[in-house]
Design a protein around this motif. Sequence first.
Motif, PDB file in Angstrom:
ATOM      1  N   ARG A   3      -8.237 -21.597  11.799  1.00 14.94           N
ATOM      2  CA  ARG A   3      -9.401 -20.735  11.055  1.00 14.94           C
ATOM      3  C   ARG A   3      -8.859 -19.284  10.520  1.00 14.94           C
ATOM      4  O   ARG A   3      -8.130 -18.710  11.307  1.00 14.94           O
ATOM      5  CB  ARG A   3     -10.492 -20.265  11.994  1.00 14.94           C
ATOM      6  N   LEU A   4      -8.853 -19.368   9.533  1.00 11.00           N
ATOM      7  CA  LEU A   4      -8.601 -17.957   8.613  1.00 11.00           C
ATOM      8  C   LEU A   4      -9.710 -17.082   8.708  1.00 11.00           C
ATOM      9  O   LEU A   4     -10.821 -17.087   8.084  1.00 11.00           O
ATOM     10  CB  LEU A   4      -8.160 -18.167   7.199  1.00 11.00           C
ATOM     11  N   LEU A   5      -9.491 -15.957   9.594  1.00  5.92           N
ATOM     12  CA  LEU A   5     -10.548 -14.968  10.118  1.00  5.92           C
ATOM     13  C   LEU A   5     -10.971 -14.102   8.948  1.00  5.92           C
ATOM     14  O   LEU A   5     -12.041 -13.724   8.423  1.00  5.92           O
ATOM     15  CB  LEU A   5     -10.281 -14.193  10.981  1.00  5.92           C
ATOM     16  N   GLY A   6      -9.977 -13.671   8.261  1.00 10.14           N
ATOM     17  CA  GLY A   6     -10.114 -12.756   6.865  1.00 10.14           C
ATOM     18  C   GLY A   6      -8.770 -12.116   6.361  1.00 10.14           C
ATOM     19  O   GLY A   6      -7.816 -12.471   6.945  1.00 10.14           O
ATOM     20  N   LYS A   7      -8.892 -11.766   5.159  1.00  7.79           N
ATOM     21  CA  LYS A   7      -7.716 -11.098   4.520  1.00  7.79           C
ATOM     22  C   LYS A   7      -7.753  -9.469   4.400  1.00  7.79           C
ATOM     23  O   LYS A   7      -8.787  -9.342   3.587  1.00  7.79           O
ATOM     24  CB  LYS A   7      -7.528 -11.809   3.222  1.00  7.79           C
ATOM     25  N   VAL A   8      -7.093  -8.821   5.232  1.00  2.55           N
ATOM     26  CA  VAL A   8      -7.411  -7.248   5.136  1.00  2.55           C
ATOM     27  C   VAL A   8      -6.334  -6.777   3.984  1.00  2.55           C
ATOM     28  O   VAL A   8      -5.060  -6.888   4.042  1.00  2.55           O
ATOM     29  CB  VAL A   8      -6.871  -6.634   6.336  1.00  2.55           C
ATOM     30  N   PRO A   9      -6.947  -6.184   2.878  1.00  3.95           N
ATOM     31  CA  PRO A   9      -6.429  -5.621   1.926  1.00  3.95           C
ATOM     32  C   PRO A   9      -5.484  -4.297   2.158  1.00  3.95           C
ATOM     33  O   PRO A   9      -5.857  -3.759   3.228  1.00  3.95           O
ATOM     34  CB  PRO A   9      -7.195  -5.218   0.648  1.00  3.95           C
ATOM     35  N   LEU A  10      -4.344  -4.019   1.460  1.00  4.85           N
ATOM     36  CA  LEU A  10      -3.518  -3.024   1.707  1.00  4.85           C
ATOM     37  C   LEU A  10      -4.307  -1.665   1.356  1.00  4.85           C
ATOM     38  O   LEU A  10      -4.584  -1.421   0.176  1.00  4.85           O
ATOM     39  CB  LEU A  10      -1.923  -3.231   1.140  1.00  4.85           C
ATOM     40  N   ASP A  11      -4.276  -0.768   2.489  1.00  4.45           N
ATOM     41  CA  ASP A  11      -4.903   0.509   2.036  1.00  4.45           C
ATOM     42  C   ASP A  11      -4.136   1.716   2.469  1.00  4.45           C
ATOM     43  O   ASP A  11      -4.124   1.640   3.728  1.00  4.45           O
ATOM     44  CB  ASP A  11      -6.301   0.668   2.650  1.00  4.45           C
ATOM     45  N   PRO A  12      -3.422   2.637   1.830  1.00  3.84           N
ATOM     46  CA  PRO A  12      -2.838   3.693   2.508  1.00  3.84           C
ATOM     47  C   PRO A  12      -3.497   4.361   3.674  1.00  3.84           C
ATOM     48  O   PRO A  12      -3.089   5.198   4.428  1.00  3.84           O
ATOM     49  CB  PRO A  12      -2.464   4.692   1.186  1.00  3.84           C
ATOM     50  N   ARG A  13      -5.055   4.395   3.442  1.00  4.34           N
ATOM     51  CA  ARG A  13      -5.634   5.213   4.303  1.00  4.34           C
ATOM     52  C   ARG A  13      -5.695   4.600   5.739  1.00  4.34           C
ATOM     53  O   ARG A  13      -6.019   5.474   6.784  1.00  4.34           O
ATOM     54  CB  ARG A  13      -7.192   5.493   3.738  1.00  4.34           C
ATOM     55  N   ILE A  14      -5.407   3.526   5.842  1.00  4.74           N
ATOM     56  CA  ILE A  14      -5.334   2.891   7.349  1.00  4.74           C
ATOM     57  C   ILE A  14      -4.071   3.338   7.925  1.00  4.74           C
ATOM     58  O   ILE A  14      -4.134   3.984   9.180  1.00  4.74           O
ATOM     59  CB  ILE A  14      -5.130   1.089   7.089  1.00  4.74           C
ATOM     60  N   ALA A  15      -2.917   3.505   7.185  1.00  7.98           N
ATOM     61  CA  ALA A  15      -1.863   4.090   8.027  1.00  7.98           C
ATOM     62  C   ALA A  15      -1.987   5.630   8.099  1.00  7.98           C
ATOM     63  O   ALA A  15      -1.332   6.046   9.402  1.00  7.98           O
ATOM     64  CB  ALA A  15      -0.501   3.894   6.962  1.00  7.98           C
ATOM     65  N   ARG A  16      -2.312   6.124   7.393  1.00 10.63           N
ATOM     66  CA  ARG A  16      -2.895   7.689   7.589  1.00 10.63           C
ATOM     67  C   ARG A  16      -3.937   7.835   8.852  1.00 10.63           C
ATOM     68  O   ARG A  16      -3.449   8.724   9.602  1.00 10.63           O
ATOM     69  CB  ARG A  16      -3.526   8.458   6.340  1.00 10.63           C
ATOM     70  N   SER A  17      -4.792   6.902   9.027  1.00 11.23           N
ATOM     71  CA  SER A  17      -5.603   7.063   9.995  1.00 11.23           C
ATOM     72  C   SER A  17      -5.064   6.928  11.388  1.00 11.23           C
ATOM     73  O   SER A  17      -5.273   7.412  12.502  1.00 11.23           O
ATOM     74  CB  SER A  17      -6.873   6.206   9.964  1.00 11.23           C
ATOM     75  N   CYS A  18      -3.995   5.851  11.380  1.00 17.65           N
ATOM     76  CA  CYS A  18      -3.388   5.676  12.444  1.00 17.65           C
ATOM     77  C   CYS A  18      -2.457   6.909  12.902  1.00 17.65           C
ATOM     78  O   CYS A  18      -2.261   7.118  14.165  1.00 17.65           O
ATOM     79  CB  CYS A  18      -2.393   4.318  12.231  1.00 17.65           C
ATOM     80  N   ASP A  19      -1.755   7.354  11.856  1.00 17.01           N
ATOM     81  CA  ASP A  19      -0.992   8.652  12.248  1.00 17.01           C
ATOM     82  C   ASP A  19      -1.623   9.611  12.794  1.00 17.01           C
ATOM     83  O   ASP A  19      -1.025  10.474  13.700  1.00 17.01           O
ATOM     84  CB  ASP A  19      -0.171   9.124  11.055  1.00 17.01           C
ATOM     85  N   GLU A  20      -2.859   9.680  12.293  1.00 17.71           N
ATOM     86  CA  GLU A  20      -3.829  10.893  12.791  1.00 17.71           C
ATOM     87  C   GLU A  20      -4.588  10.435  13.985  1.00 17.71           C
ATOM     88  O   GLU A  20      -5.138  11.470  14.552  1.00 17.71           O
ATOM     89  CB  GLU A  20      -4.680  11.334  11.710  1.00 17.71           C
ATOM     90  N   GLY A  21      -4.479   9.375  14.574  1.00 18.17           N
ATOM     91  CA  GLY A  21      -5.241   8.880  15.711  1.00 18.17           C
ATOM     92  C   GLY A  21      -6.585   8.570  15.560  1.00 18.17           C
ATOM     93  O   GLY A  21      -7.458   9.050  16.348  1.00 18.17           O
ATOM     94  N   LYS A  22      -7.064   8.276  14.436  1.00 19.35           N
ATOM     95  CA  LYS A  22      -8.395   8.043  14.228  1.00 19.35           C
ATOM     96  C   LYS A  22      -8.730   6.658  13.749  1.00 19.35           C
ATOM     97  O   LYS A  22      -7.989   5.995  13.268  1.00 19.35           O
ATOM     98  CB  LYS A  22      -8.983   9.108  12.850  1.00 19.35           C
ATOM     99  N   SER A  23     -10.115   6.289  13.655  1.00 20.53           N
ATOM    100  CA  SER A  23     -10.480   5.200  13.438  1.00 20.53           C
ATOM    101  C   SER A  23     -10.762   4.978  11.880  1.00 20.53           C
ATOM    102  O   SER A  23     -11.526   5.703  11.518  1.00 20.53           O
ATOM    103  CB  SER A  23     -11.844   4.635  14.093  1.00 20.53           C
TER     104      SER A  23
END
Length: 335
Positions: A279-299
């Motif tokens: 089962r393909l659960l989904g395709k998450v598009p590339l978003d620079p804000r995801i990396a930034r939120s990880c670096d900042e420790g935020k959801s």
Amino acid sequence: MLFKQFIWTWCYGIKRCLCLIRSDCPGTESEAAGKSSSCQGCPNQKICASGATTAPDPAIAEIGVKMSTVKHKILVLSGKGGVGKSTFSAHLAHALAGDSTKEVALLDVDICGPSIPRIMGVEGEQVHQSGSGWSPVYVEDNLAVMSIGFLLSSPDDAVIWRGPKKNGMIKQFLRDVDWGELDYLVVDTPPGTSDEHLSLVQYLSATHVDGAVIVTTPQEVALQDVRKEIRFCQKVKLPIIGVVENMSGFVCPKCKNTSQIFPPTSGGAERMCADLDLRLLGKVPLDPRIARSCDEGKSFLTEVPDSPAAKVYQSIVQSIQDYCSNRAKEEQSNT
């Protein structure tokens, strides 16, 4: 006695690693281990035939008791590094904990590359020990985290360990952490199909595991390793919940057009899932804000809830919740 147990555990892990590579291996726990025709020429034939591999590790039963208070256990796997397993694990935990009535924990078993403390915004925190075991670090009142990163004196410290010491650490995480009553335990794993993965499957064999979520990116170089991870799950009889294709195109925030940063030259995860009946659960598009939120420790899910990536995340998480719920109902009806 402790040294003897240490050596047995080390040898057991190596034997399982070697045997799992062989597609015709009967398995180290099988009565035919070392005796079937497919065992001829295997360097472990005599050891398997002697029955040495059937001796149970006492920690397995102890972990079974400890994990009996955890309703759902989800492993996040991928044979390839850099595909976003830790990012997905963190946001899966955040999304599950978004329901304040649920108790959620995130366990990081990436011993050599523990990035979860930074992603979850708890870098620098310390683990405390009480009479009931190690106390995990809490991000929210209902979201706990455990990682070897909390045991290091500095985030830059290198963990230079061989397999047996890694296995011992994973055993402690599962047996000695005071997890309490949990609705979900999400386990973030390192790349590959080696010590950490074998230890998880072995130590959790006495308890119920809902299954694994496989994370990949669209390009064939990642899918090659992911297929090996899928084969690993099939070999050790670990259910696969589904596949997530991460970094699946880039959606321009202005024109909303999608560009393929990692072209799916062989059809991507969608083609792989069709070929392997997954089962393909989904395709998450590339978003620079995801990396930034990880670096900042935020959801990212709370920082940019209306973004295309956040909406895909929510859909994937809902599918995983439905899978766990349906699986629990099936097991209840069979008892």
